[in-house]
Design a protein around this motif. Structure first.
Motif, mmCIF file in Angstrom:
data_model
loop_
_atom_site.group_PDB
_atom_site.id
_atom_site.type_symbol
_atom_site.label_atom_id
_atom_site.label_comp_id
_atom_site.label_asym_id
_atom_site.label_seq_id
_atom_site.Cartn_x
_atom_site.Cartn_y
_atom_site.Cartn_z
ATOM 1 N N GLY A 52 -14.367 4.925 22.666
ATOM 2 C CA GLY A 52 -13.175 4.109 22.471
ATOM 3 C C GLY A 52 -12.537 3.717 23.785
ATOM 4 O O GLY A 52 -13.117 3.882 24.855
ATOM 5 N N ARG A 53 -11.326 3.182 23.676
ATOM 6 C CA ARG A 53 -10.545 2.797 24.846
ATOM 7 C C ARG A 53 -9.131 3.315 24.653
ATOM 8 O O ARG A 53 -8.408 2.874 23.759
ATOM 9 C CB ARG A 53 -10.555 1.284 25.028
ATOM 10 C CG ARG A 53 -9.788 0.811 26.266
ATOM 11 C CD ARG A 53 -10.015 -0.668 26.530
ATOM 12 N NE ARG A 53 -9.531 -1.498 25.426
ATOM 13 C CZ ARG A 53 -9.664 -2.826 25.392
ATOM 14 N NH1 ARG A 53 -10.281 -3.451 26.371
ATOM 15 N NH2 ARG A 53 -9.188 -3.511 24.365
ATOM 16 N N MET A 54 -8.764 4.268 25.479
ATOM 17 C CA MET A 54 -7.436 4.880 25.407
ATOM 18 C C MET A 54 -6.464 4.034 26.226
ATOM 19 O O MET A 54 -6.752 3.682 27.366
ATOM 20 C CB MET A 54 -7.504 6.301 25.951
ATOM 21 C CG MET A 54 -6.187 7.051 25.961
ATOM 22 S SD MET A 54 -6.394 8.806 26.386
ATOM 23 C CE MET A 54 -7.073 8.667 28.045
ATOM 24 N N GLY A 55 -5.330 3.696 25.629
ATOM 25 C CA GLY A 55 -4.298 2.940 26.334
ATOM 26 C C GLY A 55 -3.024 3.755 26.426
ATOM 27 O O GLY A 55 -2.389 4.032 25.402
ATOM 28 N N LEU A 56 -2.631 4.155 27.623
ATOM 29 C CA LEU A 56 -1.419 4.958 27.830
ATOM 30 C C LEU A 56 -0.506 4.274 28.834
ATOM 31 O O LEU A 56 -0.966 3.717 29.827
ATOM 32 C CB LEU A 56 -1.777 6.345 28.360
ATOM 33 C CG LEU A 56 -2.215 7.405 27.357
ATOM 34 C CD1 LEU A 56 -2.662 8.661 28.092
ATOM 35 C CD2 LEU A 56 -1.098 7.734 26.379
ATOM 36 N N MET A 57 0.791 4.330 28.556
ATOM 37 C CA MET A 57 1.766 3.776 29.489
ATOM 38 C C MET A 57 2.998 4.664 29.538
ATOM 39 O O MET A 57 3.495 5.109 28.502
ATOM 40 C CB MET A 57 2.182 2.358 29.073
ATOM 41 C CG MET A 57 3.232 1.732 30.001
ATOM 42 S SD MET A 57 3.548 -0.022 29.658
ATOM 43 C CE MET A 57 4.459 0.073 28.102
ATOM 44 N N ARG A 58 3.470 4.915 30.738
ATOM 45 C CA ARG A 58 4.773 5.536 30.982
ATOM 46 C C ARG A 58 5.582 4.530 31.783
ATOM 47 O O ARG A 58 5.179 4.153 32.890
ATOM 48 C CB ARG A 58 4.623 6.855 31.735
ATOM 49 C CG ARG A 58 3.978 7.966 30.921
ATOM 50 C CD ARG A 58 3.781 9.211 31.767
ATOM 51 N NE ARG A 58 3.136 10.282 31.033
ATOM 52 C CZ ARG A 58 3.770 11.254 30.376
ATOM 53 N NH1 ARG A 58 5.096 11.258 30.364
ATOM 54 N NH2 ARG A 58 3.117 12.195 29.734
ATOM 55 N N GLY A 59 6.675 4.073 31.200
ATOM 56 C CA GLY A 59 7.418 3.014 31.853
ATOM 57 C C GLY A 59 8.908 3.246 31.869
ATOM 58 O O GLY A 59 9.383 4.379 31.751
ATOM 59 N N LYS A 60 9.659 2.157 31.984
ATOM 60 C CA LYS A 60 11.115 2.228 32.011
ATOM 61 C C LYS A 60 11.690 2.274 30.604
ATOM 62 O O LYS A 60 12.564 3.089 30.305
ATOM 63 C CB LYS A 60 11.663 1.015 32.773
ATOM 64 C CG LYS A 60 11.247 0.961 34.221
ATOM 65 C CD LYS A 60 11.961 -0.168 34.972
ATOM 66 C CE LYS A 60 11.528 -1.538 34.511
ATOM 67 N NZ LYS A 60 12.170 -2.635 35.282
#
Length: 294
Positions: free
Chosen positions: A64-72
């Motif tokens: 698969g393709r893991m999409g992670l984001m830590r943002g504002k």
């Protein structure tokens, strides 16, 4: 149905789930770009998209393709695509319809999302859509809203009303998709029996959905994804500029604990991912980044 027909269906579903991941990631990154001082400082978040393979690499078991984001705006958000195949363990196969007639073999693809906003006034949300094949095939998924402050934790809260309206719209244009039933299923499933309370304000939830018309069922599943991709970013944009205080942050962190409790004790998706050798980082990325139990 011929093998060729089934393979075509698998490819169509897989390609849609992967495209939906890209669409939602783009919409969330646009929200990050719109967040400005004084509430938000620093660089906008951007998704880290990581391809992964299932198993030890000696055979093709998907990935698969893991999409992670830590943002504002999004303190932590995961938007994950997967396409996996292989053989269920004997004990787990007994729980899956049709697995006894496929010698435990399965194929599954889907998208799973959990968003944990930084601002307590912005509800958290969960959504997933998937297709699973044994000797049978079906779709499953849905979306639900998880407000974090007491004044929001009622289905009459305007954000919840708007979210339910979007999920109802997905059902209304597809015969066989019963909104009232799927709403009730969601309310029953996303419940914490040890606390006798709901996890959030609900939405819809469906599993093993097979009306006998694959194209219609696939169209419904796509509509669920489309409606979520429209309504949830709208709700975030409506609330993300509301200032918050320390007491509201504390309440948010405590309420996040309810999500953790459900996901680790009752969530079938978590169990399925771990039982089928899924990417542990992706599966458990749904956990909030900061949480408290008083």
């Amino acid at each position: 149905m011929t093998i060729t027909d089934l393979d075509t269906q698998k490819m169509r579903a897989r390609d849609w789930f992967r495209a939906l991941q890209e669409d939602i990631c783009s919409r969330f990154e646009a929200i990050e770009l719109a967040a400005e001082p004084p509430l938000y400082r620093g660089d906008p978040g951007k998704f880290d998209l990581t391809e992964w393979k299932r198993g030890d690499g000696t055979e093709d078991l998907g990935g698969g393709r893991m999409g992670l984001m830590r943002g504002k705006v999004f303190e932590k958000v995961g938007v994950h695509f997967s396409e996996v195949h292989g053989t269920f363990s004997e004990g787990f196969a007994a729980q899956i319809p049709g697995a006894d007639q496929s010698d435990g073999r399965f194929w599954a693809s889907g998208l799973s999302l959990i968003a944990h906003p930084r601002n307590p006034h912005v509800p958290a949300a969960h959504m997933n859509t998937r297709m699973l094949v044994t000797s049978q095939s079906w779709f499953g998924g849905g979306g639900d809203l998880n407000p974090l402050l007491a004044y929001q934790r009622d289905q009459a809260f305007e954000d919840s009303v708007e979210f339910h309206a979007a999920m109802k719209a997905a059902c209304d244009i597809h015969p066989g998709a019963d909104y009232a039933q799927m709403k009730e299923t969601c309310d029953t499933y996303f419940n914490l029996p040890h606390r006798d309370e709901p996890r959030g304000t609900g939405g819809i939830f469906y599993d093993r959905f097979n009306s006998g018309d694959w194209d219609a069922d696939f169209a419904f599943t796509r509509e669920v994804g489309k409606q979520f991709a429209d309504i949830y970013p709208d709700l975030v944009r409506k609330r993300f500029q509301h200032a918050w205080n320390e007491a509201e942050r504390e309440e948010q962190l405590i309420q996040r604990g309810r999500y953790v409790e459900f996901n680790l004790l009752y969530d079938r998706g978590t169990t399925f991912g771990l039982k089928t050798g899924g990417n542990v980082t992706s599966i458990l990325s749904s956990m909030p980044p900061v949480v408290k139990w008083p």
